[in-house]
Scaffold this motif. Structure first.
Motif, mmCIF file in Angstrom:
data_model
loop_
_atom_site.group_PDB
_atom_site.id
_atom_site.type_symbol
_atom_site.label_atom_id
_atom_site.label_comp_id
_atom_site.label_asym_id
_atom_site.label_seq_id
_atom_site.Cartn_x
_atom_site.Cartn_y
_atom_site.Cartn_z
ATOM 1 N N MET A 260 0.875 -1.091 0.029
ATOM 2 C CA MET A 260 -0.078 -0.194 -0.071
ATOM 3 C C MET A 260 0.980 1.350 -0.031
ATOM 4 O O MET A 260 1.737 1.362 0.793
ATOM 5 N N LEU A 261 0.544 2.037 -0.877
ATOM 6 C CA LEU A 261 1.504 3.331 -0.799
ATOM 7 C C LEU A 261 0.437 4.098 0.310
ATOM 8 O O LEU A 261 -0.662 4.503 -0.010
ATOM 9 N N VAL A 262 1.456 5.021 0.761
ATOM 10 C CA VAL A 262 0.748 6.037 1.810
ATOM 11 C C VAL A 262 1.470 7.351 1.440
ATOM 12 O O VAL A 262 2.485 7.697 1.388
ATOM 13 N N LEU A 263 0.301 8.182 1.417
ATOM 14 C CA LEU A 263 0.775 9.780 0.767
ATOM 15 C C LEU A 263 0.228 10.616 1.860
ATOM 16 O O LEU A 263 -0.794 10.423 2.331
ATOM 17 N N SER A 264 0.917 11.822 2.129
ATOM 18 C CA SER A 264 0.275 12.775 3.042
ATOM 19 C C SER A 264 0.152 13.912 2.073
ATOM 20 O O SER A 264 0.793 14.225 1.127
ATOM 21 N N ARG A 265 -1.035 14.507 2.064
ATOM 22 C CA ARG A 265 -1.532 15.676 1.364
ATOM 23 C C ARG A 265 -2.243 16.643 2.312
ATOM 24 O O ARG A 265 -2.980 16.201 3.338
#
Length: 76
Positions: free
Chosen positions: A1-6
């Protein structure tokens, strides 16, 4: 799973034609905007899972009815 902060008003791209934008952050909820082609179905996961379950039940009911019909026809 790719985890990104936005942050608010920032986006991510999925492929060339799906954009997901953070519209608002309110307490423990975020509001997302999704820009995608009309051919792409977008549903909340709980709705998606409910549809899958209903489809599975309908398919099983159809198989059961077909088996009953076949059994009835074989008795004649």
């Amino acid at each position: 799973m790719l985890v990104l902060s936005r942050k608010k008003d920032q986006s991510i791209m999925i492929g060339d034609d799906i954009e997901i934008t953070v519209l608002a952050i309110e307490g423990d909820q975020i509001k997302l905007g999704i820009n995608a082609p009309r051919s792409v179905e977008i549903q909340r996961k709980e709705i998606y899972l409910a549809i899958q379950e209903e489809n599975s039940e309908a398919a099983n009911a159809s198989i059961n009815l077909l088996q009953q019909l076949t059994s009835t026809l074989q008795k004649k």
